[in-house]
Design a protein around this motif. Sequence first.
Motif, PDB file in Angstrom:
ATOM      1  N   LEU A  21       0.834  -1.197   0.000  1.00 57.90           N
ATOM      2  CA  LEU A  21       0.000   0.000   0.000  1.00 57.90           C
ATOM      3  C   LEU A  21       0.868   1.246   0.000  1.00 57.90           C
ATOM      4  CD1 LEU A  21      -2.511  -0.983   2.823  1.00 57.90           C
ATOM      5  CD2 LEU A  21      -2.870  -1.161   0.367  1.00 57.90           C
ATOM      6  N   PRO A  22       0.424   2.283  -0.680  1.00 57.29           N
ATOM      7  CA  PRO A  22       1.129   3.559  -0.543  1.00 57.29           C
ATOM      8  C   PRO A  22       1.050   4.011   0.921  1.00 57.29           C
ATOM      9  CG  PRO A  22      -0.407   3.614  -2.393  1.00 57.29           C
ATOM     10  CD  PRO A  22      -0.675   2.351  -1.637  1.00 57.29           C
ATOM     11  N   ALA A  23       2.068   4.707   1.364  1.00 58.35           N
ATOM     12  CA  ALA A  23       2.128   5.144   2.768  1.00 58.35           C
ATOM     13  C   ALA A  23       0.888   5.942   3.163  1.00 58.35           C
ATOM     14  CB  ALA A  23       3.389   5.965   3.019  1.00 58.35           C
ATOM     15  N   VAL A  24       0.415   6.818   2.288  1.00 59.23           N
ATOM     16  CA  VAL A  24      -0.749   7.635   2.616  1.00 59.23           C
ATOM     17  C   VAL A  24      -1.996   6.757   2.809  1.00 59.23           C
ATOM     18  CG1 VAL A  24      -1.400   8.164   0.214  1.00 59.23           C
ATOM     19  CG2 VAL A  24      -2.012   9.737   2.045  1.00 59.23           C
ATOM     20  N   VAL A  25      -2.133   5.712   2.016  1.00 62.65           N
ATOM     21  CA  VAL A  25      -3.274   4.805   2.174  1.00 62.65           C
ATOM     22  C   VAL A  25      -3.152   4.047   3.491  1.00 62.65           C
ATOM     23  CG1 VAL A  25      -4.451   2.771   1.216  1.00 62.65           C
ATOM     24  CG2 VAL A  25      -3.660   4.591  -0.308  1.00 62.65           C
ATOM     25  N   HIS A  26      -1.946   3.629   3.844  1.00 66.40           N
ATOM     26  CA  HIS A  26      -1.739   2.924   5.112  1.00 66.40           C
ATOM     27  C   HIS A  26      -2.072   3.822   6.303  1.00 66.40           C
ATOM     28  CE1 HIS A  26       0.613   1.074   8.441  1.00 66.40           C
ATOM     29  NE2 HIS A  26      -0.029   0.027   7.972  1.00 66.40           N
ATOM     30  N   ARG A  27      -1.658   5.085   6.225  1.00 65.28           N
ATOM     31  CA  ARG A  27      -1.984   6.021   7.314  1.00 65.28           C
ATOM     32  C   ARG A  27      -3.498   6.210   7.426  1.00 65.28           C
ATOM     33  NH1 ARG A  27       2.719   8.559   5.329  1.00 65.28           N
ATOM     34  NH2 ARG A  27       1.502   9.967   4.010  1.00 65.28           N
ATOM     35  N   ASP A  28      -4.169   6.313   6.284  1.00 68.31           N
ATOM     36  CA  ASP A  28      -5.628   6.443   6.308  1.00 68.31           C
ATOM     37  C   ASP A  28      -6.294   5.187   6.843  1.00 68.31           C
ATOM     38  OD1 ASP A  28      -5.496   9.022   5.363  1.00 68.31           O
ATOM     39  OD2 ASP A  28      -6.042   8.501   3.296  1.00 68.31           O
ATOM     40  N   LEU A  29      -5.738   4.028   6.523  1.00 71.84           N
ATOM     41  CA  LEU A  29      -6.273   2.762   7.024  1.00 71.84           C
ATOM     42  C   LEU A  29      -6.163   2.706   8.548  1.00 71.84           C
ATOM     43  CD1 LEU A  29      -7.484   0.057   6.056  1.00 71.84           C
ATOM     44  CD2 LEU A  29      -5.160  -0.837   5.978  1.00 71.84           C
ATOM     45  N   ILE A  30      -5.052   3.147   9.080  1.00 72.37           N
ATOM     46  CA  ILE A  30      -4.871   3.196  10.535  1.00 72.37           C
ATOM     47  C   ILE A  30      -5.878   4.157  11.153  1.00 72.37           C
ATOM     48  CG2 ILE A  30      -3.282   3.913  12.374  1.00 72.37           C
ATOM     49  CD1 ILE A  30      -1.001   2.829  10.549  1.00 72.37           C
ATOM     50  N   ALA A  31      -6.057   5.321  10.548  1.00 71.27           N
ATOM     51  CA  ALA A  31      -7.026   6.297  11.057  1.00 71.27           C
ATOM     52  C   ALA A  31      -8.447   5.729  10.992  1.00 71.27           C
ATOM     53  CB  ALA A  31      -6.933   7.596  10.261  1.00 71.27           C
TER      54      ALA A  31
END
Length: 79
Positions: A21-31
């Motif tokens: 996953l792109p880092a931004v998608v991973h951060r959104d997934l965590i959020a």
Amino acid sequence: MAKLKIATLPDDKPVKVSVELPAVVHRDLIAYAKAVASESGQPISDPGKLIAPMLARFMATDRGFAKLRRSSQARAGEG
């Protein structure tokens, strides 16, 4: 609070899939996992477990995909 499309995680036997996953998608997934945990009171230790219900929800609400699937099933029934 906003109504989330993913409210709880179903208890089902998983199939292992590995994705990058792109880092931004991973951060959104965590959020998103934090938001689901807050809304449902169900702690989510692995945000990756949200991916399957998100994909299922996406495919279930994609009208173009539903139309293709119906036409494909109709053709399969003809033969």
